[in-house]
Design a protein around this motif. Structure first.
Motif, PDB file in Angstrom:
ATOM      1  N   ARG A   1      42.129  45.002  74.181  1.00 30.50           N
ATOM      2  CA  ARG A   1      40.935  44.511  73.533  1.00 30.50           C
ATOM      3  C   ARG A   1      41.227  43.143  72.940  1.00 30.50           C
ATOM      4  O   ARG A   1      42.258  42.950  72.298  1.00 30.50           O
ATOM      5  N   LEU A   2      40.325  42.182  73.136  1.00 30.85           N
ATOM      6  CA  LEU A   2      40.496  40.860  72.565  1.00 30.85           C
ATOM      7  C   LEU A   2      39.954  40.856  71.147  1.00 30.85           C
ATOM      8  O   LEU A   2      38.901  41.418  70.874  1.00 30.85           O
ATOM      9  N   LEU A   3      40.685  40.203  70.259  1.00 31.20           N
ATOM     10  CA  LEU A   3      40.314  40.184  68.851  1.00 31.20           C
ATOM     11  C   LEU A   3      40.210  38.740  68.367  1.00 31.20           C
ATOM     12  O   LEU A   3      41.064  38.249  67.643  1.00 31.20           O
ATOM     13  N   PRO A   4      39.149  38.033  68.768  1.00 32.06           N
ATOM     14  CA  PRO A   4      39.088  36.610  68.445  1.00 32.06           C
ATOM     15  C   PRO A   4      38.952  36.315  66.968  1.00 32.06           C
ATOM     16  O   PRO A   4      39.186  35.190  66.544  1.00 32.06           O
ATOM     17  N   SER A   5      38.544  37.291  66.145  1.00 31.83           N
ATOM     18  CA  SER A   5      38.312  37.006  64.735  1.00 31.83           C
ATOM     19  C   SER A   5      39.443  37.453  63.839  1.00 31.83           C
ATOM     20  O   SER A   5      39.360  37.341  62.630  1.00 31.83           O
ATOM     21  N   LEU A   6      40.537  37.985  64.404  1.00 31.54           N
ATOM     22  CA  LEU A   6      41.586  38.548  63.555  1.00 31.54           C
ATOM     23  C   LEU A   6      42.959  38.202  64.088  1.00 31.54           C
ATOM     24  O   LEU A   6      43.295  38.512  65.215  1.00 31.54           O
TER      25      LEU A   6
ATOM     26  N   HIS B   1      48.044  38.416  70.097  1.00 36.18           N
ATOM     27  CA  HIS B   1      47.285  37.646  69.123  1.00 36.18           C
ATOM     28  C   HIS B   1      46.109  36.949  69.800  1.00 36.18           C
ATOM     29  O   HIS B   1      46.124  36.694  71.007  1.00 36.18           O
ATOM     30  N   SER B   2      45.103  36.627  69.016  1.00 38.90           N
ATOM     31  CA  SER B   2      43.949  35.921  69.556  1.00 38.90           C
ATOM     32  C   SER B   2      44.206  34.435  69.707  1.00 38.90           C
ATOM     33  O   SER B   2      43.521  33.757  70.464  1.00 38.90           O
ATOM     34  N   TYR B   3      45.198  33.927  68.960  1.00 36.06           N
ATOM     35  CA  TYR B   3      45.551  32.522  69.006  1.00 36.06           C
ATOM     36  C   TYR B   3      47.061  32.398  69.159  1.00 36.06           C
ATOM     37  O   TYR B   3      47.812  33.283  68.741  1.00 36.06           O
ATOM     38  N   ILE B   4      47.501  31.293  69.743  1.00 37.04           N
ATOM     39  CA  ILE B   4      48.940  31.076  69.898  1.00 37.04           C
ATOM     40  C   ILE B   4      49.570  30.881  68.521  1.00 37.04           C
ATOM     41  O   ILE B   4      49.106  30.064  67.724  1.00 37.04           O
ATOM     42  N   VAL B   5      50.619  31.626  68.258  1.00 34.43           N
ATOM     43  CA  VAL B   5      51.356  31.541  67.003  1.00 34.43           C
ATOM     44  C   VAL B   5      52.682  30.842  67.278  1.00 34.43           C
ATOM     45  O   VAL B   5      53.439  31.263  68.148  1.00 34.43           O
ATOM     46  N   TYR B   6      52.977  29.788  66.541  1.00 32.43           N
ATOM     47  CA  TYR B   6      54.118  28.954  66.930  1.00 32.43           C
ATOM     48  C   TYR B   6      55.446  29.699  66.843  1.00 32.43           C
ATOM     49  O   TYR B   6      56.402  29.375  67.534  1.00 32.43           O
TER      50      TYR B   6
ATOM     51  N   TYR C   1      42.650  32.183  72.472  1.00 31.07           N
ATOM     52  CA  TYR C   1      41.511  31.304  72.282  1.00 31.07           C
ATOM     53  C   TYR C   1      41.986  29.974  71.702  1.00 31.07           C
ATOM     54  O   TYR C   1      43.006  29.916  71.010  1.00 31.07           O
ATOM     55  N   PRO C   2      41.257  28.896  71.963  1.00 36.31           N
ATOM     56  CA  PRO C   2      41.644  27.612  71.373  1.00 36.31           C
ATOM     57  C   PRO C   2      41.504  27.667  69.859  1.00 36.31           C
ATOM     58  O   PRO C   2      40.615  28.331  69.323  1.00 36.31           O
ATOM     59  N   TRP C   3      42.391  26.965  69.189  1.00 32.49           N
ATOM     60  CA  TRP C   3      42.457  27.037  67.727  1.00 32.49           C
ATOM     61  C   TRP C   3      42.507  25.623  67.187  1.00 32.49           C
ATOM     62  O   TRP C   3      43.386  24.838  67.532  1.00 32.49           O
ATOM     63  N   GLU C   4      41.549  25.306  66.330  1.00 32.70           N
ATOM     64  CA  GLU C   4      41.421  23.948  65.815  1.00 32.70           C
ATOM     65  C   GLU C   4      42.384  23.700  64.650  1.00 32.70           C
ATOM     66  O   GLU C   4      42.804  24.635  63.960  1.00 32.70           O
TER      67      GLU C   4
END
Length: 480
Positions: A7-12, A330-335, A454-457
């Motif tokens: 499941r994708l979790l774009p908000s968390l 994760h929904s975004y890349i974590v360094y 997802y892309p992260w600003e």
């Protein structure tokens, strides 16, 4: 993959404490740098093929800290029960586990084998109680009535002194070694007998302990089956991740959470849940605030950094070839995990979990090691392996999406004129990798692991008196 829920979790996203403190680094360069580093995490098991026995946990720590092979010799048994408590025999010692001293330096103690070997000899010249030093320069111990000096004193001091060997209970004297029939200069201590071997002068073997462990086994006539080689406890898989640049709160949370998995037994056939076993993650339990993305905004939540722990466990399980039952990227890349994109596992109690299964017919032992000064956490799984080997194919990347406009959010708690960049933007992309498990019987299977980032600003907090630049996205104030 059968048995997995995706499941994708774009908000968390959890485990993102102060990500903006570290700049974005190209994936390939980070991977090369991290993979080149040598992990020095302490391991809980060690196997000696010469005798076919393992040492583990606190016994292993004592053994290695107090002199290792050259002091204690090879293990002759596993940890066994004897007269109501646990012991392990070595060539030159017998180590005892004292549960009443758990958490202290006296949890593991060497048996007083020197005193046992000296029984009935108190009237011999070398064993007669003295009232002062026997020779110039010697250290006299009134507690035991004997002196210590020269090479024996150096050896005694180097390998733990009173703690390891006890007090001297004789003077130096000449004695025939029953093992080889040779005469050596020896000295007895409460827990050992030291021998001077001039044939090894100038080497680490010049002073040796007598084989009192081996002799005690013969004296006590213990079951010979206990001496037979045991199965090797093998490292099934391990992984290390790094968190350099994390703030103190995140480091605290990582260590607290990782320590809760140290020494855990995963029973044969058990499905193991991260969330069900991490325990209470609250301020009352010692956890502190860390940053997370919640509903599209960067917020502080208790337990930030927990995903560093779940990701490291996931990588160790992946490398061991154990079945992955439930895992979310994760929904975004974590360094922190950019050395291998798509190789992370986020958790959020109670709904977002990481679960895996022990499908061996025997138990698996989990061990963790955290080094806060080096910014490193290691998970390892140990057990009686079945010969399987897991390898990774990939990862490969597709569907890259550039981040949008920077996001600025007002925070009235910041000092006037302050601007803090908490997130350096990341591109979004799809990442695919495979795990190939080759089994001892020649069969293999290949599993697909997919993660959509997802892309992260870029994300900034600004305080009173600051006007955000033109062209950015203004998020609702953090504290209305």
């Amino acid at each position: 993959m059968p048995g997995q829920r995706w499941r994708l979790l774009p908000s968390l996203v959890l485990g993102l404490a102060l990500l903006g403190l570290a700049p974005s680094v190209p994936t390939a360069s980070v991977s090369a740098a991290v993979q080149a580093q040598q992990t020095t995490a302490w391991e809980p098991y060690r196997y000696f093929s010469a005798t076919g026995h393992n040492i583990s946990f606190d016994v292993k720590r004592f053994y290695e800290r107090q002199g290792d092979l050259e002091v204690f010799g090879l293990p002759l048994t596993e940890v066994i029960w004897e007269n109501g408590f646990q012991v392990q025999y070595f060539e030159r010692a017998r180590l005892e586990i004292h549960p009443e001293n758990k958490g202290t330096d006296f949890y593991i103690l060497a048996t007083r084998l020197g005193a046992v070997a000296a029984e009935g000899r108190q009237n011999e010249e070398a064993f007669v109680w003295r009232t002062g030093p026997s020779y110039e320069g010697a250290t006299f111990y009134p507690e035991s009535g004997h002196s210590l000096g020269n090479g024996f004193r150096d050896y005694w001091t180097k390998y733990g002194g009173l703690y390891t060997f006890g007090y001297p209970i004789s003077e130096e004297f000449s004695e025939v070694n029953a093992e080889d029939g040779q005469t050596y200069t020896v000295q007895y201590f409460e827990r050992a007998r030291m021998e001077w071997h001039p044939e090894h002068a100038g080497t680490k073997w010049e002073i040796q302990l007598g084989l009192l462990g081996k002799q005690y086994i013969n004296r006590m006539g213990i079951d010979q089956n206990l001496l037979k080689p045991a199965l090797e406890v093998q490292k099934l898989g391990s992984a290390t991740t790094y968190y350099r640049g994390s703030n103190a709160e995140r480091i605290n949370n990582i260590k607290r959470a990782a320590d809760r998995f140290k020494g855990v037994t995963v029973k044969a056939g058990q499905v193991y849940s991260f969330n069900q076993n991490v325990g209470d993650v609250s301020e009352e339990a010692g956890f502190t605030d860390g940053y997370a993305i919640v509903d599209g905004k960067l917020e502080k939540v208790v337990g930030g950094g927990l995903c560093q722990v779940s990701t490291t466990m996931y990588r160790a399980v992946f490398n061991s070839g154990m079945p992955i039952i439930e895992r979310y990227g994760h929904s975004y890349i974590v360094y922190y995990y950019e050395n291998i994109l798509g190789f992370d596992a986020t958790v959020f109690v109670p709904d977002v979990d990481f679960r895996w299964k022990n499908d061996l017919g025997t138990d698996i032992f989990m061990w963790t090691d955290t080094d806060t000064s080096a910014g490193r956490v290691t998970f390892s799984l140990w057990g009686y392996g079945d010969g399987r080997r897991a390898t990774m194919e990939g990862p490969t990347y597709s569907n890259e999406q550039k981040p949008g406009k920077p996001v600025w959010q007002y925070d009235k708690t910041l000092r006037r004129g302050a601007v803090e960049q908490l997130v350096h933007g990341r591109a979004g992309m799809d990442v695919t990798m495979y795990r190939v498990i080759n089994k001892a019987n020649g069969t293999s299977n290949r599993e697909r692991f997919f993660t959509r980032y997802y892309p992260w600003e870029d994300f900034y907090l600004y305080g009173p008196g600051v006007k955000p630049p033109a062209g950015v996205t203004i998020a609702p104030p953090r504290y209305p």
